[in-house]
Design an enzyme around this catalytic site. Structure first.
Site, PDB file in Angstrom:
ATOM      1  N   ASP A  45      -4.396  -7.812   5.044  1.00  0.00           N
ATOM      2  CA  ASP A  45      -3.023  -7.377   5.024  1.00  0.00           C
ATOM      3  C   ASP A  45      -1.860  -8.371   4.710  1.00  0.00           C
ATOM      4  O   ASP A  45      -0.900  -8.256   5.634  1.00  0.00           O
ATOM      5  CB  ASP A  45      -2.727  -6.454   6.058  1.00  0.00           C
ATOM      6  CG  ASP A  45      -3.635  -5.432   6.317  1.00  0.00           C
ATOM      7  OD1 ASP A  45      -4.303  -5.012   5.343  1.00  0.00           O
ATOM      8  OD2 ASP A  45      -4.072  -5.220   7.501  1.00  0.00           O
ATOM      9  N   GLU A 230      -1.647   3.801   1.143  1.00  0.00           N
ATOM     10  CA  GLU A 230      -1.218   3.256   2.434  1.00  0.00           C
ATOM     11  C   GLU A 230      -0.407   1.898   2.020  1.00  0.00           C
ATOM     12  O   GLU A 230      -0.332   1.610   0.822  1.00  0.00           O
ATOM     13  CB  GLU A 230      -2.344   2.780   3.401  1.00  0.00           C
ATOM     14  CG  GLU A 230      -3.401   2.149   2.897  1.00  0.00           C
ATOM     15  CD  GLU A 230      -4.805   1.948   3.851  1.00  0.00           C
ATOM     16  OE1 GLU A 230      -4.541   2.450   4.871  1.00  0.00           O
ATOM     17  OE2 GLU A 230      -5.727   1.519   3.337  1.00  0.00           O
TER      18      GLU A 230
HETATM   19  O1  FUB Z   1      -5.803  -3.300   8.114  1.00  0.00           O
HETATM   20  C1  FUB Z   1      -5.770  -2.195   8.471  1.00  0.00           C
HETATM   21  C2  FUB Z   1      -5.546  -1.268   7.294  1.00  0.00           C
HETATM   22  O2  FUB Z   1      -6.360  -1.315   6.325  1.00  0.00           O
HETATM   23  C3  FUB Z   1      -3.960  -1.702   6.793  1.00  0.00           C
HETATM   24  O3  FUB Z   1      -3.148  -1.102   7.583  1.00  0.00           O
HETATM   25  C4  FUB Z   1      -4.382  -0.910   5.567  1.00  0.00           C
HETATM   26  O4  FUB Z   1      -3.354  -1.220   4.618  1.00  0.00           O
HETATM   27  C5  FUB Z   1      -5.554  -1.468   5.107  1.00  0.00           C
HETATM   28  O5  FUB Z   1      -5.682  -2.722   4.470  1.00  0.00           O
END
Ligand code: FUB
Length: 462
Positions: A45, A230
Protein backbone atom coordinates in the site's frame (compact mmCIF):
# COMPACT_ATOMS: atom_id res chain seq x y z
CA UNK A 1 44.57 -11.48 -26.38
CA UNK A 2 42.43 -10.66 -23.40
CA UNK A 3 43.98 -11.20 -20.05
CA UNK A 4 41.60 -13.18 -17.94
CA UNK A 5 41.74 -12.70 -14.21
CA UNK A 6 39.54 -14.62 -11.89
CA UNK A 7 39.83 -12.47 -8.82
CA UNK A 8 37.57 -13.92 -6.23
CA UNK A 9 37.19 -17.62 -5.74
CA UNK A 10 34.20 -19.50 -4.55
CA UNK A 11 31.84 -17.83 -2.08
CA UNK A 12 29.04 -20.41 -1.82
CA UNK A 13 25.42 -19.82 -2.82
CA UNK A 14 24.95 -16.26 -4.01
CA UNK A 15 28.02 -15.37 -2.00
CA UNK A 16 29.66 -12.92 -4.37
CA UNK A 17 31.05 -9.86 -2.60
CA UNK A 18 29.30 -6.50 -2.32
CA UNK A 19 30.44 -3.78 -4.73
CA UNK A 20 32.79 -1.26 -3.12
CA UNK A 21 30.27 1.58 -2.90
CA UNK A 22 27.64 -0.65 -1.26
CA UNK A 23 29.98 -2.18 1.32
CA UNK A 24 29.84 0.59 3.88
CA UNK A 25 26.14 1.35 3.73
CA UNK A 26 24.32 1.50 7.06
CA UNK A 27 21.99 -1.46 7.66
CA UNK A 28 18.86 0.63 7.09
CA UNK A 29 19.95 1.73 3.61
CA UNK A 30 19.29 -0.39 0.53
CA UNK A 31 20.24 0.09 -3.11
CA UNK A 32 17.62 -1.27 -5.47
CA UNK A 33 16.40 0.99 -8.30
CA UNK A 34 14.52 -2.03 -9.60
CA UNK A 35 11.24 -3.65 -8.51
CA UNK A 36 10.54 -4.37 -5.73
CA UNK A 37 12.08 -1.22 -4.30
CA UNK A 38 12.25 -2.26 -0.62
CA UNK A 39 14.28 -5.37 0.08
CA UNK A 40 14.57 -5.49 3.89
CA UNK A 41 10.87 -6.22 4.60
CA UNK A 42 7.45 -6.33 2.96
CA UNK A 43 6.07 -2.88 2.12
CA UNK A 44 2.47 -2.78 0.84
CA UNK A 45 0.00 0.00 0.00
CA UNK A 46 2.77 2.51 -0.82
CA UNK A 47 1.79 6.15 -0.45
CA UNK A 48 4.49 8.37 -1.93
CA UNK A 49 4.80 12.04 -1.00
CA UNK A 50 7.44 14.67 -1.77
CA UNK A 51 8.55 16.70 1.23
CA UNK A 52 11.44 19.17 1.08
CA UNK A 53 12.58 17.86 -2.31
CA UNK A 54 12.85 14.26 -1.08
CA UNK A 55 10.58 11.34 -1.89
CA UNK A 56 9.01 9.79 1.21
CA UNK A 57 7.08 6.55 1.09
CA UNK A 58 4.56 5.56 3.76
CA UNK A 59 3.60 1.93 3.13
CA UNK A 60 1.80 -0.52 5.36
CA UNK A 61 3.99 -3.26 6.78
CA UNK A 62 2.92 -6.83 6.00
CA UNK A 63 4.41 -9.61 8.09
CA UNK A 64 3.93 -13.39 7.75
CA UNK A 65 0.36 -14.02 8.84
CA UNK A 66 -0.33 -14.28 12.57
CA UNK A 67 -4.13 -13.89 12.38
CA UNK A 68 -6.85 -15.63 10.41
CA UNK A 69 -9.81 -14.34 8.43
CA UNK A 70 -13.34 -15.40 9.44
CA UNK A 71 -13.10 -18.30 6.98
CA UNK A 72 -9.97 -19.56 8.74
CA UNK A 73 -7.51 -18.53 6.03
CA UNK A 74 -4.26 -16.71 6.77
CA UNK A 75 -5.02 -12.99 6.75
CA UNK A 76 -3.32 -9.59 6.41
CA UNK A 77 -1.13 -9.04 9.47
CA UNK A 78 0.21 -5.54 10.03
CA UNK A 79 1.38 -4.34 13.44
CA UNK A 80 3.22 -1.10 12.66
CA UNK A 81 4.34 1.43 10.07
CA UNK A 82 7.78 2.38 8.78
CA UNK A 83 8.66 5.41 6.65
CA UNK A 84 11.22 5.26 3.85
CA UNK A 85 12.89 8.01 1.85
CA UNK A 86 14.90 8.33 -1.33
CA UNK A 87 16.56 11.15 -3.26
CA UNK A 88 16.94 9.20 -6.50
CA UNK A 89 14.43 6.29 -6.38
CA UNK A 90 17.42 3.93 -6.34
CA UNK A 91 18.81 4.20 -2.80
CA UNK A 92 16.20 3.86 -0.04
CA UNK A 93 16.54 4.65 3.66
CA UNK A 94 14.31 2.89 6.17
CA UNK A 95 13.72 5.43 8.97
CA UNK A 96 12.24 2.73 11.16
CA UNK A 97 8.92 2.34 12.96
CA UNK A 98 6.80 5.48 13.31
CA UNK A 99 3.55 4.09 14.77
CA UNK A 100 2.68 0.69 16.22
CA UNK A 101 -0.65 -0.87 17.14
CA UNK A 102 0.28 -0.53 20.83
CA UNK A 103 0.56 3.26 20.38
CA UNK A 104 -3.11 3.68 19.45
CA UNK A 105 -5.29 4.27 22.53
CA UNK A 106 -8.57 3.62 20.67
CA UNK A 107 -7.26 0.68 18.62
CA UNK A 108 -7.18 -3.03 19.36
CA UNK A 109 -3.53 -3.65 20.15
CA UNK A 110 -3.74 -7.30 19.01
CA UNK A 111 -5.63 -6.71 15.75
CA UNK A 112 -2.67 -6.50 13.32
CA UNK A 113 -4.90 -4.25 11.21
CA UNK A 114 -2.78 -1.21 10.46
CA UNK A 115 -3.82 -0.99 6.83
CA UNK A 116 -3.03 1.55 4.10
CA UNK A 117 -1.88 4.97 5.43
CA UNK A 118 -1.19 8.45 4.07
CA UNK A 119 0.82 11.46 5.24
CA UNK A 120 0.57 15.14 4.29
CA UNK A 121 2.27 18.34 5.37
CA UNK A 122 0.27 21.40 6.42
CA UNK A 123 1.67 24.54 8.03
CA UNK A 124 4.95 22.82 8.88
CA UNK A 125 3.36 19.80 10.59
CA UNK A 126 3.18 16.27 9.19
CA UNK A 127 -0.16 14.50 9.56
CA UNK A 128 -0.02 10.72 9.28
CA UNK A 129 -3.46 9.15 8.67
CA UNK A 130 -3.88 5.45 9.32
CA UNK A 131 -6.71 2.91 9.66
CA UNK A 132 -6.82 0.55 12.60
CA UNK A 133 -9.33 -1.86 14.14
CA UNK A 134 -11.31 0.08 16.72
CA UNK A 135 -12.08 -1.16 20.21
CA UNK A 136 -15.68 -0.20 19.33
CA UNK A 137 -15.71 -2.57 16.37
CA UNK A 138 -14.95 -2.02 12.68
CA UNK A 139 -12.21 0.23 11.36
CA UNK A 140 -11.55 3.84 12.28
CA UNK A 141 -8.98 6.33 11.01
CA UNK A 142 -6.45 7.87 13.35
CA UNK A 143 -3.98 10.72 12.98
CA UNK A 144 -0.43 10.99 14.28
CA UNK A 145 1.40 14.32 14.09
CA UNK A 146 5.11 15.10 13.72
CA UNK A 147 7.43 18.02 13.04
CA UNK A 148 9.41 16.00 10.48
CA UNK A 149 8.34 13.36 7.94
CA UNK A 150 10.57 10.82 9.71
CA UNK A 151 8.84 11.49 13.04
CA UNK A 152 8.65 11.11 15.97
CA UNK A 153 4.85 10.99 15.54
CA UNK A 154 2.35 11.59 18.32
CA UNK A 155 -0.83 9.57 17.96
CA UNK A 156 -3.99 11.58 18.68
CA UNK A 157 -6.12 10.16 21.50
CA UNK A 158 -9.27 9.76 19.36
CA UNK A 159 -9.85 8.63 15.78
CA UNK A 160 -11.48 11.03 13.30
CA UNK A 161 -15.16 11.20 14.24
CA UNK A 162 -17.44 10.34 11.33
CA UNK A 163 -15.09 7.96 9.52
CA UNK A 164 -15.76 4.25 9.80
CA UNK A 165 -13.51 2.72 7.21
CA UNK A 166 -10.06 2.02 5.84
CA UNK A 167 -7.44 3.49 3.52
CA UNK A 168 -7.44 7.25 4.20
CA UNK A 169 -6.02 9.64 1.60
CA UNK A 170 -5.80 13.42 1.97
CA UNK A 171 -6.01 15.76 -1.02
CA UNK A 172 -4.81 19.33 -0.44
CA UNK A 173 -6.63 21.18 -3.18
CA UNK A 174 -5.76 24.47 -4.82
CA UNK A 175 -8.91 25.95 -3.22
CA UNK A 176 -6.94 25.87 0.04
CA UNK A 177 -8.97 23.08 1.61
CA UNK A 178 -7.89 19.60 2.61
CA UNK A 179 -10.24 16.74 1.75
CA UNK A 180 -10.07 13.24 3.12
CA UNK A 181 -11.08 10.20 1.05
CA UNK A 182 -11.39 6.69 2.44
CA UNK A 183 -12.79 3.22 2.01
CA UNK A 184 -15.35 2.84 -0.68
CA UNK A 185 -15.27 6.20 -2.44
CA UNK A 186 -16.23 8.49 0.39
CA UNK A 187 -14.88 11.94 1.06
CA UNK A 188 -15.31 14.92 3.35
CA UNK A 189 -13.67 18.28 3.88
CA UNK A 190 -11.19 18.27 6.76
CA UNK A 191 -11.34 20.98 9.41
CA UNK A 192 -8.41 23.40 9.53
CA UNK A 193 -6.95 21.40 12.45
CA UNK A 194 -6.62 18.40 10.05
CA UNK A 195 -7.87 15.96 12.71
CA UNK A 196 -11.63 16.50 12.42
CA UNK A 197 -14.14 16.55 9.59
CA UNK A 198 -15.46 19.97 8.68
CA UNK A 199 -18.88 18.53 7.96
CA UNK A 200 -21.14 15.86 9.36
CA UNK A 201 -22.25 14.20 6.14
CA UNK A 202 -19.41 12.64 4.15
CA UNK A 203 -20.18 12.24 0.48
CA UNK A 204 -20.20 9.10 -1.56
CA UNK A 205 -18.34 10.45 -4.55
CA UNK A 206 -18.36 7.37 -6.71
CA UNK A 207 -21.28 5.02 -7.00
CA UNK A 208 -20.71 1.37 -7.72
CA UNK A 209 -22.82 0.28 -10.66
CA UNK A 210 -23.25 -3.25 -11.95
CA UNK A 211 -20.57 -2.82 -14.62
CA UNK A 212 -18.40 0.21 -14.01
CA UNK A 213 -18.37 3.26 -11.80
CA UNK A 214 -21.06 5.79 -12.47
CA UNK A 215 -20.75 9.43 -11.62
CA UNK A 216 -22.94 10.60 -8.81
CA UNK A 217 -22.81 13.03 -5.97
CA UNK A 218 -24.79 11.67 -3.10
CA UNK A 219 -24.46 13.53 0.14
CA UNK A 220 -24.83 10.73 2.62
CA UNK A 221 -23.20 7.45 3.51
CA UNK A 222 -24.69 4.45 1.79
CA UNK A 223 -24.34 0.73 2.36
CA UNK A 224 -21.40 -1.19 0.99
CA UNK A 225 -21.24 -1.23 -2.80
CA UNK A 226 -22.05 -4.40 -4.62
CA UNK A 227 -18.50 -4.61 -6.00
CA UNK A 228 -15.56 -4.12 -3.71
CA UNK A 229 -13.38 -1.08 -4.08
CA UNK A 230 -10.91 0.47 -1.66
CA UNK A 231 -7.67 2.40 -1.40
CA UNK A 232 -8.70 5.79 -2.88
CA UNK A 233 -5.87 8.10 -3.90
CA UNK A 234 -6.94 11.60 -4.96
CA UNK A 235 -4.77 14.28 -6.53
CA UNK A 236 -5.03 17.46 -8.62
CA UNK A 237 -3.22 18.20 -11.87
CA UNK A 238 -3.74 20.79 -14.58
CA UNK A 239 -7.19 21.88 -13.42
CA UNK A 240 -8.47 18.32 -13.02
CA UNK A 241 -9.10 16.28 -9.91
CA UNK A 242 -8.36 12.58 -10.08
CA UNK A 243 -9.85 9.92 -7.86
CA UNK A 244 -7.94 6.70 -8.41
CA UNK A 245 -8.76 3.43 -6.68
CA UNK A 246 -8.38 -0.36 -6.77
CA UNK A 247 -11.59 -2.24 -7.50
CA UNK A 248 -12.57 -5.78 -8.40
CA UNK A 249 -13.21 -5.97 -12.15
CA UNK A 250 -13.47 -9.75 -12.44
CA UNK A 251 -11.96 -11.70 -9.57
CA UNK A 252 -9.05 -9.56 -8.39
CA UNK A 253 -8.25 -5.87 -8.21
CA UNK A 254 -7.39 -3.46 -10.98
CA UNK A 255 -6.53 0.20 -10.46
CA UNK A 256 -9.08 2.47 -12.09
CA UNK A 257 -9.67 6.20 -12.03
CA UNK A 258 -12.30 8.88 -12.34
CA UNK A 259 -11.99 12.61 -13.03
CA UNK A 260 -13.81 15.71 -11.88
CA UNK A 261 -13.54 19.50 -11.93
CA UNK A 262 -14.28 19.57 -8.20
CA UNK A 263 -12.41 17.92 -5.34
CA UNK A 264 -15.63 16.44 -3.91
CA UNK A 265 -16.89 15.25 -7.27
CA UNK A 266 -18.98 14.12 -8.90
CA UNK A 267 -16.22 12.04 -10.46
CA UNK A 268 -16.64 10.42 -13.84
CA UNK A 269 -15.10 7.00 -14.40
CA UNK A 270 -12.37 7.06 -17.09
CA UNK A 271 -10.71 3.65 -17.19
CA UNK A 272 -7.93 1.45 -15.94
CA UNK A 273 -4.45 2.54 -14.90
CA UNK A 274 -3.20 -0.96 -14.10
CA UNK A 275 -4.87 -4.28 -14.92
CA UNK A 276 -5.07 -7.32 -12.63
CA UNK A 277 -1.78 -8.90 -11.53
CA UNK A 278 -1.17 -11.85 -13.82
CA UNK A 279 -0.23 -14.21 -10.97
CA UNK A 280 -3.55 -13.69 -9.18
CA UNK A 281 -2.22 -11.46 -6.37
CA UNK A 282 -5.62 -10.27 -5.17
CA UNK A 283 -4.91 -6.72 -4.06
CA UNK A 284 -3.22 -3.78 -5.62
CA UNK A 285 -2.88 -0.38 -3.97
CA UNK A 286 -1.17 2.68 -5.30
CA UNK A 287 -0.32 6.37 -5.15
CA UNK A 288 0.68 8.90 -7.79
CA UNK A 289 3.30 11.58 -7.33
CA UNK A 290 5.34 14.07 -9.33
CA UNK A 291 9.01 13.91 -8.34
CA UNK A 292 11.58 16.15 -10.04
CA UNK A 293 9.25 16.73 -13.01
CA UNK A 294 8.32 13.09 -13.69
CA UNK A 295 5.03 11.45 -12.65
CA UNK A 296 5.39 8.09 -10.88
CA UNK A 297 2.94 5.34 -10.05
CA UNK A 298 3.66 3.46 -6.81
CA UNK A 299 1.82 0.14 -6.37
CA UNK A 300 2.35 -3.27 -4.87
CA UNK A 301 2.80 -6.88 -5.94
CA UNK A 302 3.94 -10.06 -4.14
CA UNK A 303 7.33 -11.03 -5.67
CA UNK A 304 8.97 -11.78 -2.29
CA UNK A 305 6.01 -14.00 -1.30
CA UNK A 306 4.92 -15.97 -4.36
CA UNK A 307 2.68 -18.34 -2.37
CA UNK A 308 0.93 -15.84 -0.07
CA UNK A 309 -0.48 -12.72 -1.68
CA UNK A 310 -0.91 -10.83 1.60
CA UNK A 311 2.84 -10.27 1.93
CA UNK A 312 3.34 -7.55 -0.62
CA UNK A 313 6.15 -5.29 -1.84
CA UNK A 314 6.20 -1.76 -3.24
CA UNK A 315 7.08 -1.15 -6.87
CA UNK A 316 7.29 1.95 -9.10
CA UNK A 317 6.59 2.74 -12.75
CA UNK A 318 6.57 6.00 -14.69
CA UNK A 319 3.11 7.45 -15.37
CA UNK A 320 2.09 9.52 -18.38
CA UNK A 321 -0.96 11.68 -19.11
CA UNK A 322 -2.60 12.12 -22.48
CA UNK A 323 -3.24 15.64 -23.75
CA UNK A 324 -6.86 15.52 -22.59
CA UNK A 325 -5.72 14.72 -19.05
CA UNK A 326 -6.57 11.03 -19.15
CA UNK A 327 -3.96 8.59 -17.85
CA UNK A 328 -2.11 6.02 -19.96
CA UNK A 329 -2.37 2.41 -18.82
CA UNK A 330 0.73 1.07 -17.06
CA UNK A 331 2.15 -2.47 -17.08
CA UNK A 332 4.18 -3.72 -14.11
CA UNK A 333 7.88 -4.18 -14.84
CA UNK A 334 10.79 -5.73 -13.02
CA UNK A 335 13.18 -2.98 -14.09
CA UNK A 336 11.32 -0.21 -12.23
CA UNK A 337 12.50 3.38 -12.58
CA UNK A 338 15.74 3.94 -10.66
CA UNK A 339 18.94 4.64 -12.59
CA UNK A 340 21.75 2.23 -11.71
CA UNK A 341 25.43 3.15 -11.65
CA UNK A 342 27.62 0.75 -13.61
CA UNK A 343 29.67 0.29 -10.42
CA UNK A 344 26.59 -1.01 -8.60
CA UNK A 345 25.14 -4.49 -9.02
CA UNK A 346 23.28 -4.60 -12.31
CA UNK A 347 20.63 -7.18 -11.47
CA UNK A 348 19.94 -8.61 -14.91
CA UNK A 349 17.02 -10.60 -13.51
CA UNK A 350 15.20 -7.24 -13.12
CA UNK A 351 15.44 -6.94 -16.88
CA UNK A 352 13.97 -4.40 -19.31
CA UNK A 353 13.66 -7.02 -22.04
CA UNK A 354 14.12 -10.77 -22.19
CA UNK A 355 14.40 -13.38 -24.93
CA UNK A 356 14.79 -17.05 -24.03
CA UNK A 357 16.44 -16.64 -20.63
CA UNK A 358 14.61 -17.68 -17.46
CA UNK A 359 14.36 -15.89 -14.11
CA UNK A 360 14.51 -18.00 -10.95
CA UNK A 361 14.71 -17.36 -7.21
CA UNK A 362 18.22 -17.68 -5.75
CA UNK A 363 16.91 -19.43 -2.67
CA UNK A 364 13.33 -20.67 -2.34
CA UNK A 365 13.71 -20.82 1.44
CA UNK A 366 14.41 -17.06 1.54
CA UNK A 367 12.79 -15.14 -1.30
CA UNK A 368 14.34 -11.87 -0.10
CA UNK A 369 17.68 -13.12 -1.48
CA UNK A 370 16.27 -12.22 -4.88
CA UNK A 371 16.66 -13.73 -8.32
CA UNK A 372 19.14 -14.97 -10.91
CA UNK A 373 19.06 -15.07 -14.70
CA UNK A 374 19.42 -18.54 -16.21
CA UNK A 375 20.84 -18.62 -19.73
CA UNK A 376 19.97 -22.18 -20.70
CA UNK A 377 21.17 -22.11 -24.29
CA UNK A 378 23.08 -19.97 -26.76
CA UNK A 379 20.95 -17.07 -27.97
CA UNK A 380 19.24 -16.48 -24.59
CA UNK A 381 19.47 -12.79 -23.75
CA UNK A 382 18.30 -10.03 -21.46
CA UNK A 383 18.66 -6.28 -21.52
CA UNK A 384 18.76 -3.85 -18.62
CA UNK A 385 18.17 -0.19 -19.44
CA UNK A 386 19.68 2.95 -17.97
CA UNK A 387 23.04 1.96 -16.53
CA UNK A 388 25.13 5.03 -15.83
CA UNK A 389 28.80 4.55 -16.74
CA UNK A 390 29.64 8.19 -15.96
CA UNK A 391 32.63 9.90 -17.53
CA UNK A 392 35.34 7.35 -16.78
CA UNK A 393 35.10 4.11 -18.75
CA UNK A 394 35.45 1.04 -16.49
CA UNK A 395 38.53 -1.15 -16.90
CA UNK A 396 36.83 -4.39 -15.84
CA UNK A 397 33.52 -6.19 -15.77
CA UNK A 398 32.67 -8.60 -12.95
CA UNK A 399 30.12 -11.38 -13.29
CA UNK A 400 28.61 -13.08 -10.25
CA UNK A 401 28.12 -16.35 -12.05
CA UNK A 402 27.65 -20.11 -11.71
CA UNK A 403 28.37 -22.09 -14.88
CA UNK A 404 29.10 -25.81 -14.38
CA UNK A 405 30.45 -26.15 -17.93
CA UNK A 406 31.54 -22.58 -18.52
CA UNK A 407 30.42 -20.53 -21.48
CA UNK A 408 30.90 -17.38 -23.49
CA UNK A 409 28.72 -14.29 -23.07
CA UNK A 410 28.47 -11.13 -25.13
CA UNK A 411 28.01 -7.86 -23.22
CA UNK A 412 26.76 -4.79 -25.05
CA UNK A 413 27.03 -1.33 -23.52
CA UNK A 414 27.28 0.85 -26.62
CA UNK A 415 29.77 -1.57 -28.19
CA UNK A 416 29.78 -5.36 -27.83
CA UNK A 417 32.49 -7.76 -26.62
CA UNK A 418 32.56 -11.43 -25.75
CA UNK A 419 33.79 -12.82 -22.42
CA UNK A 420 34.84 -16.38 -21.53
CA UNK A 421 33.23 -17.62 -18.34
CA UNK A 422 35.26 -20.41 -16.73
CA UNK A 423 33.50 -23.50 -15.40
CA UNK A 424 32.34 -23.21 -11.80
CA UNK A 425 29.48 -25.16 -10.30
CA UNK A 426 29.16 -22.69 -7.46
CA UNK A 427 28.78 -18.94 -7.39
CA UNK A 428 32.02 -17.14 -8.15
CA UNK A 429 33.05 -13.64 -9.07
CA UNK A 430 34.72 -13.60 -12.48
CA UNK A 431 36.46 -10.31 -13.29
CA UNK A 432 37.63 -9.69 -16.84
CA UNK A 433 39.12 -6.68 -18.61
CA UNK A 434 36.69 -4.45 -20.56
CA UNK A 435 37.97 -4.26 -24.14
CA UNK A 436 35.94 -1.15 -25.03
CA UNK A 437 35.19 2.17 -23.41
CA UNK A 438 31.65 2.39 -22.09
CA UNK A 439 30.65 5.87 -20.92
CA UNK A 440 27.49 7.82 -20.01
CA UNK A 441 24.05 6.23 -19.81
CA UNK A 442 23.86 2.89 -21.63
CA UNK A 443 21.31 0.14 -22.09
CA UNK A 444 23.19 -3.07 -21.26
CA UNK A 445 22.52 -6.31 -23.11
CA UNK A 446 23.87 -9.74 -22.11
CA UNK A 447 23.61 -12.77 -24.40
CA UNK A 448 24.92 -16.31 -24.04
CA UNK A 449 26.80 -16.98 -27.27
CA UNK A 450 28.40 -20.35 -26.41
CA UNK A 451 27.63 -22.98 -23.80
CA UNK A 452 24.59 -23.80 -21.67
CA UNK A 453 23.20 -23.35 -18.20
CA UNK A 454 25.07 -20.20 -17.32
CA UNK A 455 23.47 -18.51 -14.31
CA UNK A 456 24.19 -14.86 -13.54
CA UNK A 457 23.18 -13.17 -10.30
CA UNK A 458 24.49 -9.71 -11.27
CA UNK A 459 27.24 -7.95 -13.19
CA UNK A 460 29.07 -4.71 -12.45
CA UNK A 461 31.71 -2.54 -14.12
CA UNK A 462 34.68 -0.85 -12.41
O1 FUB B 1 -3.21 -3.74 3.02
C1 FUB B 1 -4.48 -4.09 3.52
C2 FUB B 1 -5.50 -3.72 2.52
O2 FUB B 1 -5.29 -4.42 1.34
C3 FUB B 1 -5.46 -2.27 2.12
O3 FUB B 1 -5.96 -1.42 3.05
C4 FUB B 1 -6.16 -2.39 0.84
O4 FUB B 1 -6.12 -1.25 0.04
C5 FUB B 1 -5.50 -3.59 0.24
O5 FUB B 1 -4.27 -3.28 -0.34
Amino acid sequence: MKKIAILAAIFGLAGCAQPQDEQNLPENVMVTGTNPIISNQFAADPTARVFNGKLYMFPSHDIPSVITHHDGSAWFSMADYHVFSSEDLTTWTDHGVIVTQEDVPWGRSDAYSMWAPDCVERNGKYYFYFPDASKNGGFAVGVAIADKPEGPYEVQPEPIKGINGIDPCVLQASDGNAYIFWGNGRCAKLAENMIELAEDNPKEVVKWGPREFEMVGVSCLKGLPSRQAEGPFAFEYNGNYYLTYPYVRNNTEVIGYAMSKNPMGPYEYKGIIMAEHENGCWTNHHSIVNFKGQWYFFYHHNPYSPHFDKNRSAQIEKLYFNEDGTIQEIKPTKRGVGPIKATQKVQLDRYSCIDGAAIEYLDTTDYFKGWKTVFEKAGDKVCFNEVDFGRKAPAEVTFCVAAPKGGKVAVTAGETAQFDIPASAQWAEVTLPMPYKAKKMQDVKVELVEGEDVEIDWIRFE
